[in-house]
Structure formats: C-alpha cells, structure tokens
Design a protein around this motif. Structure first.
Motif, mmCIF file in Angstrom:
data_model
loop_
_atom_site.group_PDB
_atom_site.id
_atom_site.type_symbol
_atom_site.label_atom_id
_atom_site.label_comp_id
_atom_site.label_asym_id
_atom_site.label_seq_id
_atom_site.Cartn_x
_atom_site.Cartn_y
_atom_site.Cartn_z
ATOM 1 N N ASP A 200 0.843 -1.202 0.000
ATOM 2 C CA ASP A 200 0.000 0.000 0.000
ATOM 3 C C ASP A 200 0.877 1.251 0.000
ATOM 4 O O ASP A 200 0.419 2.346 0.299
ATOM 5 C CB ASP A 200 -0.947 0.000 1.210
ATOM 6 C CG ASP A 200 -0.211 -0.083 2.538
ATOM 7 O OD1 ASP A 200 1.040 -0.141 2.540
ATOM 8 O OD2 ASP A 200 -0.883 -0.085 3.583
ATOM 9 N N LYS A 265 1.140 1.389 -5.193
ATOM 10 C CA LYS A 265 0.100 0.597 -4.515
ATOM 11 C C LYS A 265 -0.356 -0.491 -5.471
ATOM 12 O O LYS A 265 -0.586 -0.204 -6.648
ATOM 13 C CB LYS A 265 -1.107 1.475 -4.183
ATOM 14 C CG LYS A 265 -0.830 2.551 -3.156
ATOM 15 C CD LYS A 265 -2.111 3.316 -2.884
ATOM 16 C CE LYS A 265 -1.910 4.324 -1.781
ATOM 17 N NZ LYS A 265 -3.195 4.841 -1.287
ATOM 18 N N THR A 311 -4.785 -2.444 0.099
ATOM 19 C CA THR A 311 -3.665 -1.784 -0.605
ATOM 20 C C THR A 311 -4.113 -0.417 -1.118
ATOM 21 O O THR A 311 -3.342 0.532 -1.133
ATOM 22 C CB THR A 311 -3.119 -2.600 -1.804
ATOM 23 O OG1 THR A 311 -4.082 -2.610 -2.850
ATOM 24 C CG2 THR A 311 -2.755 -4.011 -1.416
ATOM 25 N N THR A 312 -5.384 -0.334 -1.511
ATOM 26 C CA THR A 312 -5.908 0.936 -2.015
ATOM 27 C C THR A 312 -6.073 1.934 -0.869
ATOM 28 O O THR A 312 -5.763 3.121 -1.015
ATOM 29 C CB THR A 312 -7.283 0.707 -2.692
ATOM 30 O OG1 THR A 312 -7.172 -0.395 -3.584
ATOM 31 C CG2 THR A 312 -7.747 1.933 -3.456
ATOM 32 N N GLY A 314 -4.606 1.928 2.111
ATOM 33 C CA GLY A 314 -3.445 2.150 2.982
ATOM 34 C C GLY A 314 -3.581 1.483 4.335
ATOM 35 O O GLY A 314 -3.028 1.951 5.327
ATOM 36 N N LEU A 316 -2.979 -1.950 4.845
ATOM 37 C CA LEU A 316 -2.443 -3.305 4.700
ATOM 38 C C LEU A 316 -1.817 -3.817 6.002
ATOM 39 O O LEU A 316 -1.914 -5.011 6.311
ATOM 40 C CB LEU A 316 -1.412 -3.313 3.562
ATOM 41 C CG LEU A 316 -1.027 -4.654 2.961
ATOM 42 C CD1 LEU A 316 -2.235 -5.470 2.532
ATOM 43 C CD2 LEU A 316 -0.087 -4.442 1.772
#
Ligand code: AMP
Ligand code: GLY
Length: 422
Positions: A200, A265, A311-312, A314, A316
């Motif tokens: 991320d 990312k 991951t999109t 942030g 993770l």
C-alpha cells in the motif's frame, strides 16, 4: 459489490475465481476477458488498452471496485483515469507503473538507492552502444527500455549476437519506440525466484514465492515464452533469503518509490536471481505475474478482495494476508507452435470435475462450444501437501483436457524437485 477486472488471460481468470469467493461480490465484469471465463464473469467487449471506454463502462455500470491486471493499461494510466471519476482501483498509477514500463527508470532507481541488481549502462545512441560492446564482458544482456510483450530481453552469448541485438532494437526498431533507449547489463547466474507482493506504499507483504518455466521446451530448451508453468513455493527461497530480500530489496524499493514521489500501490512483482553474491533484482513488474498468479492465489487463504482494498486504502498493516502450507503446480497447455506460429479455432473439452482449477487464457465461446484462440490456451493448477503430489495431480488433470494441437511441457516442477534434493 459490482467488480470489474481489466485483462483477458489466465491470470485474470485466477483473480476472478478468487474474488468470487467473497460473499459480498454480486457480479464481476471482465474487460475483455475470454470465452473460457464466461461461467465466472460477464464478458464485456472492451480492450484492456481502451482507457476511455473502460472508464465510460465503469461509470455507467456503477462499478464499486476495479482491478487492472495487465502492464499496458497500468502504464497507460488506467488507474489514474478510474480514480479521477471516483472508482477505487487495485493497481499502481502510471507514475509508479513506470517501474516496469521503463527499464532505464528501474535500473537508475536501483542504482540511486543501492538496491542490488546487475551492473549496467544505458544507451540512446547506437554507435556508442556498439563501441561499448567491443570490450564488454560476454555473455551480455541487452534490454529494450519499454514494454515489449516480454520479448525485449536478449542474452547474447557472443559479441556478434550482442551487436545484432543492438542493431535490431535501435536500427530496425523491432520493438518500436521501446528500442529508442537500451540497457546493456552484466550477465548474472543463479536460480530465479518470483516474489509477488502486496503493497500500500507503506508496508510490503510478500506472497508465497514461485518459480516460472519460461522456455517452450522440456529441460529449458527452445524459445522464451510468457511462461509454460509454475510451482509455489520456490524451494530456493529460504527463510533467510526472504529476510534478506525484505531488508535489501523489498522495503528499499517501496521507500525509493515514495522518495521519488511515485508511491506504488498494488502488486509489486520482484523477479530475483539468487547469485553467488546474494539476491539481485532481474526485473520489476507492476502487476501479478502470469502464470505465477495461477499458483499463488490458490494458496491464499485470506479474502483477496479485502486484501486488495487494503492496498488501495493504505490499511495493509492491519489486514491479515495468510497463505496455506501446501504446494501448487500449474501446467500451461498451449497451441503447438507457440511462441511462434500456431493454429487456433479447435474445440476444447474441459471436464466439469477439473474446471475449478482451470484458468483459461485464450479461448472463444460460440454456438459450437469453447474453441482455442491463443498461444497459451489454459493453465491447470493442483494444490497438495507436497510438491510431487501437486505435480502429479496437475498432470493427471491435464490428461483429462482435450483439444487438437495441444502442447505442454512434461517437466514442470522438475527443477524445484532437484532443489529439494529429490
Ligand atoms: P526479464 O524480462 O527482464 O525478466 O528477462 C527475461 C529473462 O532473461 C529473465 O527471467 C532471466 O532469465 C533473463 N535475464 C534477464 N536479465 C538477466 C541478467 N542480467 N543475467 C542473466 N539473465 C538475465
Ligand atoms: N511470468 C512472468 C511475467 O508475468 O512477467
């Protein structure tokens, strides 16, 4: 949730099958997908590089989350364009996808941040490149800067072959503009390991390691292909190596991209060579590998959609990413002749009993049924407790699938078995 997956090969089929395991997923569109995925996704006749049409489709169909899988649309800015209309997306923006899109960029990044890789020189002038080759150590490796359908790397065993490679890229433009700049690099030796990772931009979570089989023929003979089979995990990738790679390669790469204002990312793929002097980066990919995905995702026990969304967003670090302890083997069934000329349009039979783990790469569906429509036609994966069992089970499934002119390697996993000392 309504999802959209951009791309049309075996990798995308494996992603779609895994995404479907999430109970909140009502529908998955594949753009363009292929006929072999019709049971798992709704096919939409929009090419993976047609960014305007992709965005238009996503808006009209109120897509909740998009996955952009292939390199081309990522490098062309598909994620940027989808984000601009408010659609969250798995994959790097164009300014980070350049880590695969330009070998000159990635080599310079590694040099600047001290990430281990082969020694190299960059050339934008053919005469200078030819002069350099007069004294360069042989074998040498010549790489076109840009995307070249995985064919832009030539390993030259002689000085003459090296000169021919430079001329074909820079003068004859066999890879078009990708050959405007080239990298000439040191020839490295050692086993290769693929490590796909989720990131991320803050943390890196490596997936189970894998081993590709790039050459068309048994015992690694014949032409280079997109990949004829994979196994996971890769026995050369020990725990000690994993720790070293995290410290010297994975985190430094993500941090370097942040420092350059190019936060990455998505799935960052590390193509590694375990040289006598330690692990070095052979290449970065800005996406899932094909056919690595077909062995890695079947071993993922966590929910893929949740991990992708982390991951999109942030998040993770707070998200569980768990892989099973088993082994996976994927055998690619191709059209005879691939990667050169091959015939297509042959009817295929895939028994219901094996469809779960068959990932179709090149097929069309019409009133007569499913027909071959590509060099790589499909991948057959098996998961088992041990590698020999996984290999055996994958080949048993292969024997149940039929189409005219089918070709596959008989030794997928053999090198991995040798590494285990068997
Ligand atoms: P790439 O497209 O960069 O992954 O390169 C394709 C293949 O060429 C790799 O998987 C390696 O087998 C080989 N290769 C690339 N760079 C080197 C190198 N510097 N030394 C030896 N082999 C290489
Ligand atoms: N199998 C290698 C790649 O996806 O680049």
């Amino acid at each position: 949730m309504k999802l959209m997956v951009v791309g049309g090969g075996g990798r995308e089929h494996a992603i779609i099958k895994k995404l479907k395991e999430n109970k909140t997923v009502e529908k998955i569109y594949a753009l363009p997908g292929n006929g072999g995925m019709a049971e798992d996704a709704e096919l939409v006749n929009i090419g993976a590089k047609d960014i305007d049409a992709i965005v238009d489709f996503a808006v009209k169909n109120q897509i909740d989350y998009a996955v952009v899988a292939p390199d081309d649309p990522l490098v062309l800015g598909a994620v940027d364009a989808l984000e601009a209309v408010g659609i969250p997306c798995f994959g790097p923006r164009a300014n980070a996808a350049i880590i695969e899109g330009s070998k000159v960029f990635s080599k310079n990044l590694m040099k600047k941040y001290g990430i281990p890789t082969a020694e190299y020189e960059v050339f934008d002038d053919m005469d200078a490149a030819l002069k350099y080759l007069e004294t360069a150590p042989i074998p040498t490796v010549i790489k076109a800067d840009g995307l070249a359908l995985g064919k832009g790397v030539i390993i030259a065993e002689t000085r003459e072959a090296a000169r021919d490679a430079v001329r074909s890229m820079m003068q004859d433009k066999v890879f078009g503009k990708s050959g405007d700049h080239i990298v000439i690099e040191e020839f490295l030796t050692g086993p290769e390991v693929s490590v796909l990772s989720f990131t991320d931009g803050k943390v890196v979570v490596p997936m189970v390691s894998s081993m590709d089989h790039k050459r068309a023929g048994d015992n690694d003979t014949g032409l280079n292909t997109g990949g004829m089979g994979t196994v996971a995990p890769n026995p050369y990738y020990t725990e000690a190596l994993a720790k070293e790679c995290m410290e010297t390669i994975f985190l430094p790469t993500v941090n370097a991209m942040n420092a350059e204002g190019r936060t990455f990312k998505g799935c960052l793929y590390f193509g590694l060579m375990i040289t006598p002097k330690g692990p070095k980066v052979i290449e970065y990919n800005c996406r899932f590998g094909d056919p690595e995905t077909q062995v890695v995702l079947p071993l993922l026990e966590s929910d893929l959609l949740t991990v992708m969304q982390a991951t999109t967003n942030g998040t993770l670090a707070e998200t569980e990413v768990k892989f099973g302890k088993g082994n996976a083997c994927c055998v690619i069934m191709a059209s005879a002749g691939y990667p050169s000329a091959y015939e297509k349009g042959f009817l295929m039979t895939i028994p219901e009993a094996v469809r779960d783990t068959v990932y179709v790469a090149g097929a069309t569906l019409d009133s007569e049924g499913l027909k071959t429509n590509g060099g790589r036609v499909l991948g057959v994966t098996a998961v088992a407790d041990t590698l020999p069992e996984a290999i055996d089970a994958a080949y048993k499934k292969v024997e149940t699938i039929h189409f005219e002119n089918a070709y596959y390697r008989h030794d997928i996993g053999k090198r991995a078995m040798e590494a285990y000392g068997k």
